[in-house]
Design a protein around this motif. Sequence first.
Motif, PDB file in Angstrom:
ATOM      1  N   CYS A 145     -24.342  10.651  19.136  1.00 53.16           N
ATOM      2  CA  CYS A 145     -23.007  11.162  19.448  1.00 53.16           C
ATOM      3  C   CYS A 145     -22.400  10.247  20.514  1.00 53.16           C
ATOM      4  O   CYS A 145     -23.091   9.833  21.449  1.00 53.16           O
ATOM      5  N   TYR A 146     -21.114   9.942  20.370  1.00 52.66           N
ATOM      6  CA  TYR A 146     -20.403   9.041  21.273  1.00 52.66           C
ATOM      7  C   TYR A 146     -19.188   9.760  21.846  1.00 52.66           C
ATOM      8  O   TYR A 146     -18.406  10.364  21.108  1.00 52.66           O
ATOM      9  N   TYR A 147     -19.034   9.662  23.159  1.00 51.88           N
ATOM     10  CA  TYR A 147     -17.881  10.220  23.864  1.00 51.88           C
ATOM     11  C   TYR A 147     -17.097   9.054  24.448  1.00 51.88           C
ATOM     12  O   TYR A 147     -17.641   8.243  25.193  1.00 51.88           O
ATOM     13  N   ILE A 148     -15.814   8.971  24.110  1.00 53.83           N
ATOM     14  CA  ILE A 148     -14.945   7.905  24.624  1.00 53.83           C
ATOM     15  C   ILE A 148     -14.038   8.513  25.687  1.00 53.83           C
ATOM     16  O   ILE A 148     -13.349   9.498  25.428  1.00 53.83           O
ATOM     17  N   SER A 149     -14.070   7.926  26.891  1.00 54.63           N
ATOM     18  CA  SER A 149     -13.269   8.486  27.982  1.00 54.63           C
ATOM     19  C   SER A 149     -11.781   8.472  27.622  1.00 54.63           C
ATOM     20  O   SER A 149     -11.319   7.625  26.859  1.00 54.63           O
ATOM     21  N   ALA A 150     -11.065   9.420  28.190  1.00 56.78           N
ATOM     22  CA  ALA A 150      -9.625   9.534  27.951  1.00 56.78           C
ATOM     23  C   ALA A 150      -8.899   8.281  28.448  1.00 56.78           C
ATOM     24  O   ALA A 150      -9.417   7.541  29.290  1.00 56.78           O
ATOM     25  N   PHE A 151      -7.716   8.059  27.952  1.00 56.39           N
ATOM     26  CA  PHE A 151      -6.920   6.874  28.256  1.00 56.39           C
ATOM     27  C   PHE A 151      -6.899   6.561  29.745  1.00 56.39           C
ATOM     28  O   PHE A 151      -7.158   5.434  30.151  1.00 56.39           O
ATOM     29  N   ALA A 152      -6.623   7.557  30.587  1.00 56.02           N
ATOM     30  CA  ALA A 152      -6.489   7.335  32.031  1.00 56.02           C
ATOM     31  C   ALA A 152      -7.794   7.553  32.792  1.00 56.02           C
ATOM     32  O   ALA A 152      -7.829   7.396  34.007  1.00 56.02           O
ATOM     33  N   ASP A 153      -8.879   7.906  32.100  1.00 57.66           N
ATOM     34  CA  ASP A 153     -10.164   8.170  32.755  1.00 57.66           C
ATOM     35  C   ASP A 153     -10.946   6.867  32.884  1.00 57.66           C
ATOM     36  O   ASP A 153     -11.706   6.480  32.003  1.00 57.66           O
ATOM     37  N   ILE A 154     -10.726   6.177  34.003  1.00 55.71           N
ATOM     38  CA  ILE A 154     -11.418   4.915  34.265  1.00 55.71           C
ATOM     39  C   ILE A 154     -12.314   5.103  35.481  1.00 55.71           C
ATOM     40  O   ILE A 154     -11.984   5.873  36.388  1.00 55.71           O
ATOM     41  N   GLN A 155     -13.457   4.421  35.467  1.00 55.40           N
ATOM     42  CA  GLN A 155     -14.451   4.585  36.517  1.00 55.40           C
ATOM     43  C   GLN A 155     -15.098   3.244  36.837  1.00 55.40           C
ATOM     44  O   GLN A 155     -15.107   2.340  36.006  1.00 55.40           O
ATOM     45  N   SER A 156     -15.701   3.150  38.022  1.00 55.87           N
ATOM     46  CA  SER A 156     -16.594   2.032  38.329  1.00 55.87           C
ATOM     47  C   SER A 156     -17.834   2.214  37.457  1.00 55.87           C
ATOM     48  O   SER A 156     -18.007   3.262  36.819  1.00 55.87           O
ATOM     49  N   HIS A 157     -18.729   1.239  37.454  1.00 55.68           N
ATOM     50  CA  HIS A 157     -19.943   1.356  36.649  1.00 55.68           C
ATOM     51  C   HIS A 157     -20.750   2.589  37.050  1.00 55.68           C
ATOM     52  O   HIS A 157     -21.146   3.386  36.197  1.00 55.68           O
ATOM     53  N   SER A 158     -20.973   2.776  38.348  1.00 58.21           N
ATOM     54  CA  SER A 158     -21.754   3.940  38.798  1.00 58.21           C
ATOM     55  C   SER A 158     -20.994   5.246  38.536  1.00 58.21           C
ATOM     56  O   SER A 158     -21.594   6.258  38.194  1.00 58.21           O
ATOM     57  N   GLY A 159     -19.679   5.219  38.672  1.00 61.46           N
ATOM     58  CA  GLY A 159     -18.863   6.401  38.369  1.00 61.46           C
ATOM     59  C   GLY A 159     -18.941   6.765  36.895  1.00 61.46           C
ATOM     60  O   GLY A 159     -19.003   7.945  36.533  1.00 61.46           O
ATOM     61  N   ALA A 160     -18.962   5.754  36.023  1.00 64.10           N
ATOM     62  CA  ALA A 160     -19.076   5.988  34.583  1.00 64.10           C
ATOM     63  C   ALA A 160     -20.450   6.561  34.245  1.00 64.10           C
ATOM     64  O   ALA A 160     -20.564   7.472  33.423  1.00 64.10           O
ATOM     65  N   GLN A 161     -21.495   6.047  34.911  1.00 66.74           N
ATOM     66  CA  GLN A 161     -22.842   6.587  34.686  1.00 66.74           C
ATOM     67  C   GLN A 161     -22.890   8.070  35.067  1.00 66.74           C
ATOM     68  O   GLN A 161     -23.438   8.889  34.333  1.00 66.74           O
TER      69      GLN A 161
END
Length: 180
Positions: A65-81
């Motif tokens: 299963c794959y979840y793609i962050s919303a258009f404005a949901d951007i994070q640093s690498h650690s934030g994305a983790q």
Amino acid sequence: GLPYGWEKKFDGKMNGFVYINHVTGETRTSPPTHGSSGTGPAPVQISAREQGACKSGWRYAFNFCYYISAFADIQSHSGAQAACKTQGGELFWPQFVYESFFLKKTLNKVKISTHFFWTNGEKHSGKWDWGTGHPAFSNPKWSAGQPDGSGTCLAVYAHTGFLDDQPCETQYNYVCKTKP
């Protein structure tokens, strides 16, 4: 931020930044003063067929299963983790070469605000890996001229599906992955 469609990228040959518009193909050395608005497209609905055995908001493919962050949901690498952990998954790591290309095709439809999305890949002690418990880092598909030493975290260039080393503190969209 830059208008939608624009990316600021360091060019080692020029020893400076260039601005690339991925909608029109224009490249310039000064920041854009025009272009698409900064607001993104509406979220694309996920059909029951795309969702498959995954929970709401996730897409099923290749038994994952794959979840793609919303258009404005951007994070640093650690934030994305951390965001992926909150969602019940991990930051994307490719088990199959074609997964990145599946995501590239999906992102053409979904639209993200950044030109890269984070993977779980990082450089440790001079070697790239996908993290504990994942397949060995072998036969990576790098973008031309990559890795260029600009960072120690791996992102996928969304327009090609190829890997690029990036500074871990840069904020990008992200893709999470889990078993159904």
